[in-house]
Design a protein around this motif. Sequence first.
Motif, PDB file in Angstrom:
ATOM      1  N   ALA A 110       0.836  -1.215   0.000  1.00 15.52           N
ATOM      2  CA  ALA A 110       0.000   0.000   0.000  1.00 15.52           C
ATOM      3  C   ALA A 110       0.863   1.254   0.000  1.00 15.52           C
ATOM      4  CB  ALA A 110      -0.932  -0.010   1.209  1.00 15.52           C
ATOM      5  N   GLY A 111       1.915   1.223   0.812  1.00 16.96           N
ATOM      6  CA  GLY A 111       2.801   2.390   0.892  1.00 16.96           C
ATOM      7  C   GLY A 111       3.504   2.649  -0.431  1.00 16.96           C
ATOM      8  N   LEU A 112       3.957   1.580  -1.082  1.00 17.18           N
ATOM      9  CA  LEU A 112       4.649   1.756  -2.364  1.00 17.18           C
ATOM     10  C   LEU A 112       3.678   2.252  -3.435  1.00 17.18           C
ATOM     11  CD1 LEU A 112       7.199   1.496  -4.055  1.00 17.18           C
ATOM     12  CD2 LEU A 112       6.592  -0.895  -4.491  1.00 17.18           C
ATOM     13  N   GLU A 113       2.486   1.679  -3.432  1.00 20.24           N
ATOM     14  CA  GLU A 113       1.494   2.104  -4.425  1.00 20.24           C
ATOM     15  C   GLU A 113       1.170   3.593  -4.242  1.00 20.24           C
ATOM     16  OE1 GLU A 113      -2.079  -0.290  -4.415  1.00 20.24           O
ATOM     17  OE2 GLU A 113      -2.892   0.823  -6.113  1.00 20.24           O
ATOM     18  N   ALA A 114       0.999   3.996  -2.984  1.00 20.79           N
ATOM     19  CA  ALA A 114       0.698   5.413  -2.713  1.00 20.79           C
ATOM     20  C   ALA A 114       1.850   6.306  -3.166  1.00 20.79           C
ATOM     21  CB  ALA A 114       0.422   5.611  -1.230  1.00 20.79           C
ATOM     22  N   ARG A 115       3.073   5.829  -2.936  1.00 26.72           N
ATOM     23  CA  ARG A 115       4.232   6.644  -3.326  1.00 26.72           C
ATOM     24  C   ARG A 115       4.294   6.795  -4.845  1.00 26.72           C
ATOM     25  NH1 ARG A 115      10.546   5.916  -1.274  1.00 26.72           N
ATOM     26  NH2 ARG A 115      11.426   7.308  -2.859  1.00 26.72           N
ATOM     27  N   ILE A 116       3.984   5.704  -5.553  1.00 24.31           N
ATOM     28  CA  ILE A 116       3.983   5.782  -7.026  1.00 24.31           C
ATOM     29  C   ILE A 116       2.916   6.768  -7.496  1.00 24.31           C
ATOM     30  CG2 ILE A 116       3.524   4.502  -9.156  1.00 24.31           C
ATOM     31  CD1 ILE A 116       4.764   2.029  -7.722  1.00 24.31           C
ATOM     32  N   TRP A 117       1.715   6.687  -6.892  1.00 27.19           N
ATOM     33  CA  TRP A 117       0.660   7.614  -7.315  1.00 27.19           C
ATOM     34  C   TRP A 117       1.021   9.061  -7.004  1.00 27.19           C
ATOM     35  CZ3 TRP A 117      -2.266   7.239 -11.082  1.00 27.19           C
ATOM     36  CH2 TRP A 117      -2.887   6.031 -11.441  1.00 27.19           C
ATOM     37  N   ASP A 118       1.605   9.277  -5.823  1.00 33.82           N
ATOM     38  CA  ASP A 118       2.034  10.649  -5.493  1.00 33.82           C
ATOM     39  C   ASP A 118       3.008  11.162  -6.543  1.00 33.82           C
ATOM     40  OD1 ASP A 118       0.478  10.667  -3.238  1.00 33.82           O
ATOM     41  OD2 ASP A 118       2.115  10.202  -1.849  1.00 33.82           O
ATOM     42  N   TRP A 119       3.892  10.265  -6.977  1.00 38.84           N
ATOM     43  CA  TRP A 119       4.874  10.690  -7.979  1.00 38.84           C
ATOM     44  C   TRP A 119       4.189  10.969  -9.324  1.00 38.84           C
ATOM     45  CZ3 TRP A 119       6.702   9.246 -12.730  1.00 38.84           C
ATOM     46  CH2 TRP A 119       7.800   9.976 -13.181  1.00 38.84           C
ATOM     47  N   ARG A 164      -7.496  11.393 -10.238  1.00 35.79           N
ATOM     48  CA  ARG A 164      -8.680  10.580  -9.930  1.00 35.79           C
ATOM     49  C   ARG A 164      -8.287   9.183  -9.453  1.00 35.79           C
ATOM     50  NH1 ARG A 164     -14.174  10.782 -12.222  1.00 35.79           N
ATOM     51  NH2 ARG A 164     -15.363   9.946 -10.488  1.00 35.79           N
ATOM     52  N   LEU A 165      -7.376   8.564 -10.155  1.00 34.60           N
ATOM     53  CA  LEU A 165      -6.984   7.196  -9.807  1.00 34.60           C
ATOM     54  C   LEU A 165      -6.169   7.152  -8.519  1.00 34.60           C
ATOM     55  CD1 LEU A 165      -6.188   5.895 -13.386  1.00 34.60           C
ATOM     56  CD2 LEU A 165      -8.041   5.105 -11.910  1.00 34.60           C
ATOM     57  N   ALA A 166      -5.390   8.196  -8.254  1.00 35.58           N
ATOM     58  CA  ALA A 166      -4.635   8.244  -6.988  1.00 35.58           C
ATOM     59  C   ALA A 166      -5.611   8.255  -5.812  1.00 35.58           C
ATOM     60  CB  ALA A 166      -3.736   9.476  -6.957  1.00 35.58           C
ATOM     61  N   GLU A 167      -6.665   9.040  -5.932  1.00 35.78           N
ATOM     62  CA  GLU A 167      -7.683   9.096  -4.866  1.00 35.78           C
ATOM     63  C   GLU A 167      -8.344   7.732  -4.673  1.00 35.78           C
ATOM     64  OE1 GLU A 167      -9.284  13.609  -5.730  1.00 35.78           O
ATOM     65  OE2 GLU A 167     -10.742  11.965  -5.661  1.00 35.78           O
ATOM     66  N   GLU A 223      -8.203   5.307  -1.376  1.00 33.18           N
ATOM     67  CA  GLU A 223      -9.457   4.929  -0.695  1.00 33.18           C
ATOM     68  C   GLU A 223      -9.572   3.405  -0.587  1.00 33.18           C
ATOM     69  OE1 GLU A 223     -12.058   8.690  -2.388  1.00 33.18           O
ATOM     70  OE2 GLU A 223     -12.683   6.637  -2.877  1.00 33.18           O
ATOM     71  N   ALA A 224      -9.216   2.728  -1.670  1.00 35.19           N
ATOM     72  CA  ALA A 224      -9.353   1.267  -1.693  1.00 35.19           C
ATOM     73  C   ALA A 224      -8.410   0.593  -0.701  1.00 35.19           C
ATOM     74  CB  ALA A 224      -9.076   0.752  -3.105  1.00 35.19           C
ATOM     75  N   ARG A 225      -7.272   1.214  -0.428  1.00 38.66           N
ATOM     76  CA  ARG A 225      -6.276   0.611   0.469  1.00 38.66           C
ATOM     77  C   ARG A 225      -6.594   0.886   1.934  1.00 38.66           C
ATOM     78  NH1 ARG A 225      -2.442  -3.296  -1.116  1.00 38.66           N
ATOM     79  NH2 ARG A 225      -1.491  -2.719  -3.102  1.00 38.66           N
ATOM     80  N   THR A 226      -7.508   1.844   2.218  1.00 39.06           N
ATOM     81  CA  THR A 226      -7.781   2.190   3.627  1.00 39.06           C
ATOM     82  C   THR A 226      -9.029   1.455   4.127  1.00 39.06           C
ATOM     83  OG1 THR A 226      -9.019   4.142   2.895  1.00 39.06           O
ATOM     84  CG2 THR A 226      -6.731   4.470   3.534  1.00 39.06           C
TER      85      THR A 226
END
Lengths: 149, 346
Positions: A124-133, B336-339, B343-346
């Motif tokens: 989850a953390g890596l995926e979030a970091r990729i999206w932030d980037w 949109r996809l980042a959001e 959301e899906a991971r929380t």
Amino acid sequence: MKPDVDIVMQGFLGTLLMDIAPHLNAEYSVGNVSIMGLMLFMASEEYDRAADIRVAENNEMRALFAHAAGIVEDAALKAKLAAAAATTDGSLRVRTLNEGNAALAGLLIELQEHAETSKASWAAGLEARIWDWLVASTERRKLPLPSFG
Amino acid sequence: MEELAPRIAAYLAQRMPAASNIEVSGVSRIHGGASRETFRLRASWQEGGKPVSRALILRRDPVASLIETERDLEYNAYRAFHPTGLPVPEPLYLETDLSWLDRPFFVMEQIENCQAGSAFNAEPYGAHAQKIGHQFWSHLGHIAAADPDKIGFSANMEPVAPEVCWKRELDKWEQVIDEDELTPQPVARAAIRWLRRNPPPPSPKISVVHGDYRTGNFLFDGEGNIRAILDWEMCHLGDPLEDVAWAADPLWAYEQLDRPGGMIHRDEAFRIWEEASGLKIDPVRLRWWEIFNSLKGLAIWISAGKEYQEGANRDPVLGFSSWYCTDVHNRVLARRLAEISKEART
């Protein structure tokens, strides 16, 4: 090179729209001149920032890969990430930077897909970091449109 | 352009045996649907001892285009909807014989004294935004409500079942990206994966989908009346929410999320559409089609970039859409996809 390239391109935009377009009779030609003017304006911005954006992106992707190489379990992906993290840009020519950027972006796709399907604690953390980037990258590349107001 | 005039006149003479002394003048290429070459012209002739003059539009297949489509799709859409009262130009002739103008083309009525709004203007309709917005969403509702079989739209159109219409469209546009991308596309690929993992609920009905219903693709007059809905090149059968999502896409009119297309508020727009169509907007389906449409946009702009880069078509609009529209849709999709991902991971 003076005058500066971005100044010249923006000057050409003004000439195209204010001086040349009004003297054209064909509607299609006027439309093309307007589009070319807008693209000159965008190119003036891109001329100044292109190398800066690509160097930043490439280095950020390498840092992301170095981080990911330390946490993913898949041996083949880990090796690819480590190898990519160790690369450097051979030149500051935009075409060369683009080639490096494309290679790194291809690996980013593979890493993101891996993170999306992983149930590991780091995923989850890596995926979030990729999206932030990706969000930051698309914002940084935002192209300007001229204001005629 | 005038070299086309005698060839068009010869064609019209063959199609209108009761006419004589046919003259074609004022042939002028215009921007109008980047998938076809569009020409404005005036035809004049004698018929029954009287002079007749008519303003026409001729749409000819290009060598390469922004969107690869069959010209008969668009022509048949005009033919299906013209008798229904929906404002579309009257279609006149469809021609696939290359001997006339080197490439297939069709001829239709020209809607005169009108203009199209620009998708690259925050206020494309000025003081007429409210009036045009009401008509825009109402007309789209009527397209969704139309019976595709009854109006003759379904003839020669590939049928599709409600539970797979999303997949057909996604397969089609993913293939375009596969074939045309000049550089890896992380945002587009993430969107494709999300769309496949989260298919939408089936549509309650299969409707006519215009495929490119948006700011810039209709003509309005000086009183703010929509006079012609154009550019049906991508029409097909499918989920009517596909059109709703495309019309509300942030690309049209400067990413104004609450006022799609620079017209009326999104809530009001959707209420009008529901009333005109007799259908309800399912937010889950709508979200899927919104993400799909930003991806479809990316596919079109990526394809345009390839056409330009490889020299197949050097129309500046292809270069512009590949630069600017790719930039907008990448940003829209990434946000949109980042959001959704977080959301899906929380």
